[in-house]
Design a protein around this motif. Structure first.
Motif, PDB file in Angstrom:
ATOM      1  N   PHE A   1       0.854  -1.183   0.000  1.00  0.00           N
ATOM      2  CA  PHE A   1       0.000   0.000   0.000  1.00  0.00           C
ATOM      3  C   PHE A   1       0.895   1.240   0.000  1.00  0.00           C
ATOM      4  O   PHE A   1       1.662   1.443   0.944  1.00  0.00           O
ATOM      5  N   HIS A   2       0.788   2.056  -1.025  1.00  0.00           N
ATOM      6  CA  HIS A   2       1.504   3.330  -1.017  1.00  0.00           C
ATOM      7  C   HIS A   2       0.523   4.425  -0.654  1.00  0.00           C
ATOM      8  O   HIS A   2      -0.578   4.503  -1.201  1.00  0.00           O
ATOM      9  N   ILE A   3       0.905   5.288   0.274  1.00  0.00           N
ATOM     10  CA  ILE A   3      -0.005   6.339   0.698  1.00  0.00           C
ATOM     11  C   ILE A   3      -0.327   7.264  -0.482  1.00  0.00           C
ATOM     12  O   ILE A   3       0.452   7.381  -1.431  1.00  0.00           O
ATOM     13  N   GLY A   4      -1.480   7.905  -0.411  1.00  0.00           N
ATOM     14  CA  GLY A   4      -1.886   8.814  -1.465  1.00  0.00           C
ATOM     15  C   GLY A   4      -2.411   8.130  -2.702  1.00  0.00           C
ATOM     16  O   GLY A   4      -2.566   8.776  -3.748  1.00  0.00           O
TER      17      GLY A   4
ATOM     18  N   SER B   1       3.947   2.107   2.522  1.00  0.00           N
ATOM     19  CA  SER B   1       5.138   2.842   2.122  1.00  0.00           C
ATOM     20  C   SER B   1       4.914   4.347   2.145  1.00  0.00           C
ATOM     21  O   SER B   1       3.854   4.829   1.751  1.00  0.00           O
ATOM     22  N   GLU B   2       5.918   5.052   2.628  1.00  0.00           N
ATOM     23  CA  GLU B   2       6.002   6.514   2.670  1.00  0.00           C
ATOM     24  C   GLU B   2       5.026   7.140   3.664  1.00  0.00           C
ATOM     25  O   GLU B   2       4.793   8.344   3.615  1.00  0.00           O
ATOM     26  N   GLY B   3       4.494   6.351   4.576  1.00  0.00           N
ATOM     27  CA  GLY B   3       3.535   6.902   5.531  1.00  0.00           C
ATOM     28  C   GLY B   3       4.064   7.015   6.939  1.00  0.00           C
ATOM     29  O   GLY B   3       3.284   7.148   7.886  1.00  0.00           O
ATOM     30  N   GLY B   4       5.392   6.974   7.131  1.00  0.00           N
ATOM     31  CA  GLY B   4       5.931   7.000   8.478  1.00  0.00           C
ATOM     32  C   GLY B   4       5.735   5.663   9.174  1.00  0.00           C
ATOM     33  O   GLY B   4       5.290   4.681   8.577  1.00  0.00           O
ATOM     34  N   ALA B   5       6.045   5.623  10.473  1.00  0.00           N
ATOM     35  CA  ALA B   5       5.937   4.360  11.201  1.00  0.00           C
ATOM     36  C   ALA B   5       5.424   4.514  12.621  1.00  0.00           C
ATOM     37  O   ALA B   5       4.966   3.532  13.216  1.00  0.00           O
ATOM     38  N   THR B   6       5.469   5.709  13.175  1.00  0.00           N
ATOM     39  CA  THR B   6       5.076   5.866  14.568  1.00  0.00           C
ATOM     40  C   THR B   6       3.601   5.565  14.784  1.00  0.00           C
ATOM     41  O   THR B   6       3.191   5.256  15.908  1.00  0.00           O
ATOM     42  N   TRP B   7       2.810   5.627  13.726  1.00  0.00           N
ATOM     43  CA  TRP B   7       1.384   5.323  13.831  1.00  0.00           C
ATOM     44  C   TRP B   7       1.129   3.867  14.193  1.00  0.00           C
ATOM     45  O   TRP B   7       0.061   3.544  14.736  1.00  0.00           O
TER      46      TRP B   7
ATOM     47  N   PHE C   1       9.544   4.579   6.335  1.00  0.00           N
ATOM     48  CA  PHE C   1       9.573   6.001   6.629  1.00  0.00           C
ATOM     49  C   PHE C   1      10.741   6.620   5.876  1.00  0.00           C
ATOM     50  O   PHE C   1      11.623   5.926   5.375  1.00  0.00           O
ATOM     51  N   GLN C   2      10.768   7.936   5.853  1.00  0.00           N
ATOM     52  CA  GLN C   2      11.752   8.638   5.047  1.00  0.00           C
ATOM     53  C   GLN C   2      12.654   9.536   5.884  1.00  0.00           C
ATOM     54  O   GLN C   2      13.845   9.274   6.023  1.00  0.00           O
TER      55      GLN C   2
END
Length: 386
Positions: free
Chosen positions: A200-203, A258-264, A303-304
């Motif tokens: 799953f890629h965000i956006g 992917s690209e959505g961070g990780a702390t969530w 995350f980036q």
């Protein structure tokens, strides 16, 4: 500084302008995503199946500058060339990549099942040749999602072609069955049986669905608000798989956001567990394990630049976190990858650093050869990289 080698859980291909013209009939090709840029006016118009979406472009000739004065081209020089790309990766210290389409992500706004299925096949036939050039490339197959049967058929075809990941939009339809509905069970079965990782890629939600739900803002703060909103789709997508029992029924299935961070991740795990315990009388279906256990074992995230993402591993216990470069997109790390990696993970103990930079990625894609040790590189075209 010592070179820190890392795998990327989020990178992108750049499709050739004539991809659909050379692989589809004219009537289909002219409805597939295409970009028309007005460099003088500073706008890009995306045409998709009779729809038009406009977005601002960086100023002509603009170069990004970080706090140290390092300038970065708007697009990396190897973006359109699979051989030069390896040179870019070697210079940045990036070994392997999970690679999504770029323009192809706009296929989520196509409403014609026949067009979407044909377009997905065209993208995948091109992307698999890219992947075959080097085992460092892990292309994510584009899966047509407007019907369950077409999705299952392309998953099977993609697996037979040699794909290891299947890219799905975070929302499958504007109106209709969402990912937690029983109608999608054949898709999860096919993905589990083939071993493809759900990517799953965000956006990636259909553009109309995003604007209908109020996730596109104008006015003061609009750019920041829009960027923030894109992160939620991936979280919702994996929560749907957890809550509806997809991982319960298919324990070998794995997904990455992917690209959505990780702390969530730990936050979502806690909220799902609390709902499962405190609202047990309303929970359907019942799961064999707590929701958090599926998130911590079956779900991964890249995350980036997020400083807090490292704490998801070191302080919150979620080990399925990997870094991503977003190569070659403008908000990615090209030109300052090593600086970014040293700031994020340079002070970690070696085992934790390896987990974030390489280990989690290797769990998802064990066929990828290991990255070189230390500063030495075997070169982009040696036997291990061909």
């Amino acid at each position: 500084m010592e070179k820190l080698w890392a795998n990327s859980g989020d990178s992108h291909l750049v499709e050739p302008d004539d991809l659909f013209d050379r692989s589809l009939s004219r009537s289909l090709a002219e409805r597939m995503p295409r970009s028309v840029k007005d460099l003088d006016g500073g706008w890009e118009t995306i045409h998709v199946d009779g729809q038009e979406f406009r977005r601002r472009l960086p100023r002509p000739g603009r170069r990004l500058t970080d706090e140290n004065g390092l300038t970065v081209p708007d697009r990396a020089p190897g973006a359109n060339d699979r051989k030069m790309r390896l040179l870019d990766l070697d210079s940045e210290g990036i070994w392997a990549e999970l690679i999504y389409p770029s323009l192809g992500m706009w296929t989520s706004s196509i409403r014609d099942p026949e067009l979407l299925a044909a377009g997905a096949r065209a993208i995948n036939d091109w992307a698999i040749e890219y992947q075959r050039f080097s085992p460092r490339y892990v292309s994510a197959a584009t899966i047509p999602f407007l019907t369950v049967s077409s999705a299952v058929a392309e998953v099977t075809r993609a697996a037979n072609l040699g794909f290891h990941a299947a890219s799905l939009p975070v929302v499958p339809l504007i109106d209709g069955d969402d990912w937690h509905r029983e109608s999608w069970e054949p898709l999860w079965t096919a993905l589990a049986e083939t071993g493809l990782v759900v990517a799953f890629h965000i956006g990636s939600e259909p553009h109309e669905a995003s604007s209908r739900n109020g996730t596109y803002y104008r006015g003061p703060g609009g750019a920041l608000l829009n960027y923030l909103e894109t992160t939620y789709g991936g979280q919702r997508a994996v929560a749907k798989l957890i809550a509806s029992g997809v991982f319960d029924r298919h324990p070998s299935l794995r997904a990455i956001v992917s690209e959505g961070g990780a702390t969530w991740g730990p936050f979502v795990a806690d909220r799902l567990d609390e709902a499962y315990r405190q609202h047990a009388s309303a929970v359907r279906p019942r799961l064999r394990r707590l929701p958090s256990e599926y998130l911590y074992e079956n779900v991964y995230a890249s995350f980036q630049h997020d400083r807090s993402a490292v704490a998801a591993v070191t302080a919150m216990g979620w080990r399925n976190v990997c870094w991503g470069s977003d190569y070659p997109h403008i908000e990615g790390t090209f030109g300052h990858t090593q600086k970014t990696l040293h700031e994020l993970v340079g002070d970690l103990d070696p085992a934790t650093r390896h987990r974030i930079t390489q280990g989690a990625f290797q769990e998802l894609f064990p066929h990828v050869p290991p990255a070189p040790d230390g500063e030495s590189s075997p070169g982009p075209l040696d036997a291990a990289a061909r």
